[in-house]
Structure formats: C-alpha cells, structure tokens
Design a protein around this motif. Structure first.
Motif, PDB file in Angstrom:
ATOM      1  N   ALA A  18     134.415 -70.508  51.086  1.00  0.00           N
ATOM      2  CA  ALA A  18     135.194 -71.103  52.177  1.00  0.00           C
ATOM      3  C   ALA A  18     136.386 -70.217  52.514  1.00  0.00           C
ATOM      4  O   ALA A  18     136.661 -69.939  53.681  1.00  0.00           O
ATOM      5  CB  ALA A  18     135.673 -72.500  51.785  1.00  0.00           C
ATOM      6  N   LYS A  19     137.067 -69.754  51.468  1.00  0.00           N
ATOM      7  CA  LYS A  19     138.258 -68.938  51.685  1.00  0.00           C
ATOM      8  C   LYS A  19     137.918 -67.622  52.384  1.00  0.00           C
ATOM      9  O   LYS A  19     138.562 -67.239  53.352  1.00  0.00           O
ATOM     10  CB  LYS A  19     138.934 -68.660  50.347  1.00  0.00           C
ATOM     11  N   ARG A  21     135.272 -66.904  54.226  1.00  0.00           N
ATOM     12  CA  ARG A  21     134.831 -67.130  55.616  1.00  0.00           C
ATOM     13  C   ARG A  21     136.028 -67.436  56.513  1.00  0.00           C
ATOM     14  O   ARG A  21     136.115 -66.945  57.638  1.00  0.00           O
ATOM     15  CB  ARG A  21     133.821 -68.273  55.665  1.00  0.00           C
ATOM     16  N   LEU A  22     136.940 -68.242  55.997  1.00  0.00           N
ATOM     17  CA  LEU A  22     138.118 -68.600  56.800  1.00  0.00           C
ATOM     18  C   LEU A  22     138.999 -67.398  57.092  1.00  0.00           C
ATOM     19  O   LEU A  22     139.492 -67.228  58.205  1.00  0.00           O
ATOM     20  CB  LEU A  22     138.937 -69.662  56.079  1.00  0.00           C
ATOM     21  N   GLN A  23     139.178 -66.544  56.069  1.00  0.00           N
ATOM     22  CA  GLN A  23     140.032 -65.368  56.275  1.00  0.00           C
ATOM     23  C   GLN A  23     139.494 -64.511  57.414  1.00  0.00           C
ATOM     24  O   GLN A  23     140.250 -64.029  58.247  1.00  0.00           O
ATOM     25  CB  GLN A  23     140.136 -64.558  54.986  1.00  0.00           C
ATOM     26  N   ILE A  25     137.309 -65.431  59.963  1.00  0.00           N
ATOM     27  CA  ILE A  25     137.302 -66.075  61.280  1.00  0.00           C
ATOM     28  C   ILE A  25     138.716 -66.287  61.813  1.00  0.00           C
ATOM     29  O   ILE A  25     138.978 -66.105  63.002  1.00  0.00           O
ATOM     30  CB  ILE A  25     136.460 -67.389  61.272  1.00  0.00           C
ATOM     31  N   VAL A  26     139.631 -66.631  60.930  1.00  0.00           N
ATOM     32  CA  VAL A  26     141.014 -66.858  61.376  1.00  0.00           C
ATOM     33  C   VAL A  26     141.647 -65.547  61.866  1.00  0.00           C
ATOM     34  O   VAL A  26     142.299 -65.502  62.906  1.00  0.00           O
ATOM     35  CB  VAL A  26     141.853 -67.517  60.254  1.00  0.00           C
TER      36      VAL A  26
ATOM     37  N   VAL B 146     137.021 -76.184  55.583  1.00  0.00           N
ATOM     38  CA  VAL B 146     137.005 -75.069  56.543  1.00  0.00           C
ATOM     39  C   VAL B 146     137.350 -75.444  57.990  1.00  0.00           C
ATOM     40  O   VAL B 146     138.164 -74.776  58.630  1.00  0.00           O
ATOM     41  CB  VAL B 146     135.674 -74.266  56.527  1.00  0.00           C
ATOM     42  N   VAL B 149     141.098 -76.301  58.453  1.00  0.00           N
ATOM     43  CA  VAL B 149     141.989 -75.139  58.333  1.00  0.00           C
ATOM     44  C   VAL B 149     141.912 -74.284  59.593  1.00  0.00           C
ATOM     45  O   VAL B 149     142.923 -73.849  60.141  1.00  0.00           O
ATOM     46  CB  VAL B 149     141.648 -74.297  57.084  1.00  0.00           C
ATOM     47  N   ARG B 150     140.701 -74.073  60.083  1.00  0.00           N
ATOM     48  CA  ARG B 150     140.540 -73.282  61.294  1.00  0.00           C
ATOM     49  C   ARG B 150     141.252 -73.932  62.483  1.00  0.00           C
ATOM     50  O   ARG B 150     141.954 -73.279  63.247  1.00  0.00           O
ATOM     51  CB  ARG B 150     139.050 -73.146  61.601  1.00  0.00           C
ATOM     52  N   ASP B 153     144.950 -73.586  62.367  1.00  0.00           N
ATOM     53  CA  ASP B 153     145.397 -72.263  62.799  1.00  0.00           C
ATOM     54  C   ASP B 153     145.445 -72.187  64.323  1.00  0.00           C
ATOM     55  O   ASP B 153     146.346 -71.585  64.899  1.00  0.00           O
ATOM     56  CB  ASP B 153     144.476 -71.173  62.241  1.00  0.00           C
ATOM     57  N   LEU B 193     139.055 -75.802  48.444  1.00  0.00           N
ATOM     58  CA  LEU B 193     140.131 -74.838  48.655  1.00  0.00           C
ATOM     59  C   LEU B 193     141.399 -75.327  47.959  1.00  0.00           C
ATOM     60  O   LEU B 193     141.726 -76.504  48.044  1.00  0.00           O
ATOM     61  CB  LEU B 193     140.415 -74.702  50.156  1.00  0.00           C
ATOM     62  N   ASP B 197     145.135 -71.230  48.399  1.00  0.00           N
ATOM     63  CA  ASP B 197     144.167 -70.685  49.367  1.00  0.00           C
ATOM     64  C   ASP B 197     144.593 -71.013  50.792  1.00  0.00           C
ATOM     65  O   ASP B 197     144.681 -70.139  51.655  1.00  0.00           O
ATOM     66  CB  ASP B 197     142.770 -71.287  49.140  1.00  0.00           C
ATOM     67  N   ILE B 201     146.037 -68.533  53.903  1.00  0.00           N
ATOM     68  CA  ILE B 201     145.372 -68.359  55.195  1.00  0.00           C
ATOM     69  C   ILE B 201     146.309 -68.739  56.347  1.00  0.00           C
ATOM     70  O   ILE B 201     146.442 -68.004  57.317  1.00  0.00           O
ATOM     71  CB  ILE B 201     144.067 -69.183  55.256  1.00  0.00           C
TER      72      ILE B 201
END
Lengths: 89, 269
Positions: A18-19, A21-23, A25-26, B146, B149-150, B153, B193, B197, B201
């Motif tokens: 998850a981390k 993938r998020l890094q 895409i973000v 996920v 979090v997205r 952002d 997460l 984490d 992010i």
C-alpha cells in the motif's frame, strides 16, 4: 522450513505494498497538479511525432516540467526506446 | 474574530462528521464558544450525530436566503452552554450555497464565536469547496487505507490552491492530519498502513490518531458526540486531539497494541 513458516512467508506484508503504491501515485498526481494544463496534450503530441519513426508504447514517453526558480522552468522529456526495435539512421 | 476550521477528507465515510461533532464539543468543553456548521447540503447528518435532529427548524440555506436569521437557525446544545449547531438543509438544489452567502453567514458567526467548525461533505464538488474556501485551518481526516490517503492528498492540493487564502495571497491554511479508524493490531501484523507511513506520504503535521473503536457507533446510535464518552479510547483520543489543536503538547496514545490480561480479555475493559 516448517509447514507453518511456509504459510507465514507466503502471506505478504500488504501495508508495504500500500505504501509503495501510494508513494508512486501521489508523487505522480502532485506533479500533474503543479504542472500546466497543456502538459498532457504536449505529451501526446510528442508521442505521435516519435511514433512516426519508432514504434513505442504510451508509457515510454514521460514529460515533466520542473520549476527550478522563479524565472526558469525545465521541460524534461524522457523516451525509453525498446532495445530490439531501435532503428539505424 | 473566530478561527474557521474545516474538517475535510475527499473520501466519504472516513469520519468527518464524527470528528466535527467531537472536536466542536471538545472545544466547548474547554470553555470556547463554538459553532459546528454542516456543509453537507442534501445529506444532513451532523444533527443526528449531535442528537438534535428533532430540534431543526431552520437551516443554513434558509439563513443564506434570508428566510430566517441566524438566531432562529442556530441550535443550542443541551449539554454544553457554549456549543451551537447550524444544520444543513435537505434541499436537492446543488447551488444553494454560494460564496457571497456563505461569507456573510460566516462573518456574522465570527462576531459571536471563537471557533467555527465547518463539516465538509465528501467529494470535491461545490459543497466541499465552500466548506474549505474560508478556512484558517484544516483537519484532514484520513483512514490508513489507500483510497483515503490518495483523496486526502488531493484535498491538500485544493486547500493550497482553491481557498480564499490561496487566492488572496495570504499565508496558507494550517493543515492538520487526523488519522481515524486506526487499528494497532493490524498495523503490527503488516496489514495496515502505520501512522508513520501515512505521515510520510502526506507530509503534514499529525494532530491526532483515533483508534478504531466500538464507542464511535455507540455514540452515533445515541446522538452523543464520542468525545463525551470519556471512558472510551476514541473519546480520550479526541480529547487529546482537541488539546493539541489548542496548542497543548500531548503525547500520542493508542498507537501500539495494548497488552491485555486474560481477565481483561474475558470481561472487557
């Protein structure tokens, strides 16, 4: 390795996935956000021009605009050519 | 002048209204005159969470349209002297909120209150944009998951570009991260997460971590903001969060797996 260990190791650490993938895409979406609206079209146009000469996939071209100071922005164009398809001059 | 704080997230169902109710109530508990404004036009729910759903007569949109004045629309909390709620309207008109109207109401509230908590709807439509536009501070409610979090952002991007402060070149909105539905057991197993984490992010200041808790559903069932359940982990975590919001230095709790004895496991507690 015992049977129990086998089951344990096959279970992936999904939080790490998850981390990661998020890094990705973000970071991608932040770049999009801060770049001008014409960038996606510019990327498509450049892709079309290159395709006239070399057969490449959509994700083999990346265009980023980075602002290095108030007066200077750098347009970076990255094209990955497939090894076997590279053509002579 | 009141401090305007938006509670936002992008994604739905992460705990915005629970948080708005808890933090608004917490600020009032600390002696600050506070109003919680529901911006979720058409899907009003703050009234239910606050337990005042049967006392709604006039709403936010009525005040904007001059069909009622603020005094008529504000609902005074029955538990706390200095806590008020401005309910959303149930109209289906999406454009019921407009900048001029919202600004006028917020200015009027600003004269009387210390804190204005804006409970944002989910999404990035006009209601959510109105809720964040006038904010001085933002509490970004995020689940350790996920999509949440997205979306958080994404909302952070909006806060820094689509707000009044951004448009007028004023100092930016102060952003706080509130992680909710946190489950230390699953984090320890590598299934969720971690605080670090998410923090890494989103890279904004951590205001609080609210553990996943049965107290939250119990609170909403009975129309009592969970912060009033001071025995519960979630209630205590919200109390800590409010203290931090007011500038106090409070250590984070509920981040690690609690070691329970056998008796505690059986009898709870």
């Amino acid at each position: 390795m015992s049977l129990l260990d086998y089951f344990r190791s096959s279970k992936k650490n999904t939080a790490n996935q998850a981390k990661e993938r998020l890094q990705i895409i973000v970071a991608h979406e932040r770049r999009r956000r801060t770049s001008p609206d014409y960038l996606p079209q510019l990327e498509r146009d450049i892709l079309e021009v290159i395709r006239k000469y070399v057969d490449i996939a959509d994700d083999q071209v990346s265009v980023t605009l980075e602002k290095s100071s108030d007066e200077l922005s750098v347009l970076e164009l990255n094209v990955t050519f497939p090894e076997d398809k590279r053509q002579g001059s | 002048m009141a401090k305007i704080i938006v509670v936002t997230s992008g994604k739905g169902g992460v705990g915005k209204t629970t948080t708005s109710a808890a933090i608004g109530t917490g600020l009032a508990l600390k002696g600050h005159k506070t109003v919680i404004v529901d911006f979720d036009i058409g899907l009003r729910n703050l009234d239910l969470i606050m337990g005042c759903e049967r006392r709604v007569v006039y709403d936010f949109v009525n005040v904007i349209n001059n069909e009622a004045n603020l005094k008529q629309a504000l609902i005074k909390d029955k538990r706390l002297e200095n806590l008020f709620i401005l309910p959303a309207s149930q109209t289906r008109d999406k454009d019921a909120l407009h900048k001029e109207g919202v600004e006028r109401v917020l200015n009027e509230l600003s004269e009387e209150f210390e804190f204005i908590i804006c409970d944002s709807p989910a999404g990035i439509e006009s209601g959510a944009m109105m809720a964040l536009y006038f904010a001085d501070e933002a509490i970004v409610v995020t689940n350790p998951e996920v999509s949440s979090v997205r979306d958080s952002d994404r909302i952070l991007g909006m806060l820094s570009s689509k707000s009044r402060r951004a448009e007028q070149g004023l100092p930016g909105i102060k952003e706080h991260l509130l992680l909710t539905r946190y489950n230390p057991e699953r984090v320890q197993k590598g299934e969720m997460l971690s605080v670090d984490d998410v923090n890494e992010i989103l890279a904004i200041k951590l205001l609080g971590v609210i553990p996943e808790s049965q107290a939250v559903l119990n609170a909403s069932n009975s129309g009592q903001p969970v912060i009033l359940d001071t025995e519960s982990d979630a209630g205590q975590a919200y109390l800590d969060t409010v203290a931090r919001l007011l500038g106090e230095n409070v250590q984070f709790r509920f981040l690690n797996v609690e070691k329970k004895g056998l008796l505690k496991r059986i009898f709870g507690g």
